[in-house]
Enzyme design. Sequence first.
Site, PDB file in Angstrom:
ATOM      1  N   TYR A 141       5.132  13.881   2.165  1.00 48.02           N
ATOM      2  CA  TYR A 141       4.511  14.633   1.402  1.00 48.02           C
ATOM      3  C   TYR A 141       5.404  15.883   1.210  1.00 48.02           C
ATOM      4  O   TYR A 141       4.932  16.796  -0.043  1.00 48.02           O
ATOM      5  CB  TYR A 141       3.286  14.921   1.726  1.00 48.02           C
ATOM      6  CG  TYR A 141       2.260  13.598   1.616  1.00 48.02           C
ATOM      7  CD1 TYR A 141       2.974  12.247   1.061  1.00 48.02           C
ATOM      8  CD2 TYR A 141       0.756  13.624   1.963  1.00 48.02           C
ATOM      9  CE1 TYR A 141       1.755  11.392   1.050  1.00 48.02           C
ATOM     10  CE2 TYR A 141       0.146  12.520   1.817  1.00 48.02           C
ATOM     11  CZ  TYR A 141       0.755  11.245   1.393  1.00 48.02           C
ATOM     12  OH  TYR A 141      -0.375  10.090   1.221  1.00 48.02           O
ATOM     13  N   LYS A 192       6.369   2.436  11.175  1.00 49.28           N
ATOM     14  CA  LYS A 192       6.978   1.172  10.314  1.00 49.28           C
ATOM     15  C   LYS A 192       8.625   1.378  10.957  1.00 49.28           C
ATOM     16  O   LYS A 192       9.618   1.406  10.104  1.00 49.28           O
ATOM     17  CB  LYS A 192       7.123   1.517   8.935  1.00 49.28           C
ATOM     18  CG  LYS A 192       7.473   0.149   8.406  1.00 49.28           C
ATOM     19  CD  LYS A 192       6.481  -0.946   8.151  1.00 49.28           C
ATOM     20  CE  LYS A 192       6.945  -2.069   7.457  1.00 49.28           C
ATOM     21  NZ  LYS A 192       6.166  -3.158   7.625  1.00 49.28           N
ATOM     22  N   ASP A 224       1.285  -2.002   8.613  1.00 55.80           N
ATOM     23  CA  ASP A 224       0.953  -3.144   8.023  1.00 55.80           C
ATOM     24  C   ASP A 224      -0.201  -3.877   9.042  1.00 55.80           C
ATOM     25  O   ASP A 224      -1.275  -4.145   8.522  1.00 55.80           O
ATOM     26  CB  ASP A 224       1.850  -4.105   7.390  1.00 55.80           C
ATOM     27  CG  ASP A 224       3.212  -4.229   8.241  1.00 55.80           C
ATOM     28  OD1 ASP A 224       3.299  -3.651   9.208  1.00 55.80           O
ATOM     29  OD2 ASP A 224       3.600  -5.262   7.946  1.00 55.80           O
ATOM     30  N   ASP A 248      -2.953   9.139   5.929  1.00 58.11           N
ATOM     31  CA  ASP A 248      -3.909   9.607   4.649  1.00 58.11           C
ATOM     32  C   ASP A 248      -4.713   8.222   4.453  1.00 58.11           C
ATOM     33  O   ASP A 248      -5.843   8.143   4.199  1.00 58.11           O
ATOM     34  CB  ASP A 248      -2.958   9.781   3.712  1.00 58.11           C
ATOM     35  CG  ASP A 248      -3.660  10.288   2.406  1.00 58.11           C
ATOM     36  OD1 ASP A 248      -4.626  10.517   2.448  1.00 58.11           O
ATOM     37  OD2 ASP A 248      -2.918  10.945   1.304  1.00 58.11           O
ATOM     38  N   ASP A 252      -8.819   6.904   5.611  1.00 58.09           N
ATOM     39  CA  ASP A 252      -9.621   6.550   4.566  1.00 58.09           C
ATOM     40  C   ASP A 252     -10.250   5.188   4.903  1.00 58.09           C
ATOM     41  O   ASP A 252     -11.663   5.042   4.608  1.00 58.09           O
ATOM     42  CB  ASP A 252      -9.000   6.573   3.241  1.00 58.09           C
ATOM     43  CG  ASP A 252      -9.499   7.910   2.460  1.00 58.09           C
ATOM     44  OD1 ASP A 252      -9.467   8.986   3.274  1.00 58.09           O
ATOM     45  OD2 ASP A 252      -9.529   8.148   1.097  1.00 58.09           O
TER      46      ASP A 252
END
Length: 358
Positions: A141, A192, A224, A248, A252
């Site tokens: 980000y 990852k 994943d 992020d 959620d």
Amino acid sequence: MTKKILILPGDGIGPEIVAEAVKVLEYLRKNNSLGIEMEHGLVGGAAYDAAGHPLPEETLDLAREADAVLLGAVGGPKWEPLDIAVRPERGLLGLRAELALFANLRPALLFPQLASASTLRPEVVAGLDIMIVRELTGGIYFGQPRGIRKLPDGEREGFNTLVYKESEITRIGRVAFDIALKRNKKVCSVDKANVLECTELWREVMTGIGADYPEVDLSHMYVDNAAMQLVRAPKQFDVMVTTNMFGDILSDCAAMLTGSIGMLPSASLDADSKGMYEPIHGSAPDIAGRGSANPLATILSVAMMLRYSLDAPASADLIEKAVDKVLDDGLRTADIHTEGTRRVGTAEMGDAVVAALS
Ligand code: NAD
């Protein structure tokens, strides 16, 4: 020593829910010798209306001086036409950046009384208590270079950079391990590493930190698989630590396991455990001014503040037990109301928590 708390109600339901959290703080100050003083400030659309900027210099100064900040929520349709540089959300991002709040703590805790509010089967989520520790000021980000450019053949290409320094990984890793020590002593680091070199380094650094915490059980999981495990068997997790973007998304997902956006608090901490505390939901303009919003996420944010920034874990426990009691007593705001429970408004819920504190 008296600790300073900056109260920033913000917009929409912000002032309504923060007023209830302030009642809780006032009660603890008067009756439990909690050494605090509170200042109020403006942020978001309210600050834009009053001072022409969503994060006035005066608010920033107060935030810098405070030991902790309690924020309601910012934003609303009234301010959507504004230039992006002065939109209410800029106030929030500005505070995070200026205060260097790099560690975002998002618990996903399901009160057993609300197990039927989740979209997952009650036996999968009952007793759920996960803490997601998300890196908040680095990663893709913020990485440079970034942009959209035109290639020689005329086609456009968008690009971002995933970058983490060892020091950035180390500081978020230590936050996660320190929290695990106070909980069930398990850390799952999510990366990852099979595809991204940046997270290969992440895994290596996390493993190194793990050696300093022999009492904590460290595991690694690809993102994943972590997403899949969160909805398959979420109770296997205690503390999860991950990058800005993975956090992020996963936070959620974990929040929604509990089914009730009005119940979930959050904390964003700097290197000295100074923090900003806020509910995870927004300013809910659709119900603002009606006195029907659920104040419990904000009240539980106060509990996090007492635990992580103000070194008052006993008062934090007290608040969490009081919330548990009002739910046991069957009180529910509209968002969590089900048949057989008593529907109450924002202030009545806050008053009930204060009454349960004693
Ligand atoms: P939202 O979280 O405000 O609302 C989503 C839904 O949940 C709405 O139906 C709302 O009524 C309900 N809800 C939220 N909090 C509730 C509570 N405490 N009690 C009962 N119901 C509650 O998200 P949105 O509608 O996408 O965004 C509204 C505004 O909030 C936008 O301007 C957005 O930018 C802003 N926002 C701010 C923050 C923040 O301040 N941290 C976070 C998210 C969104």
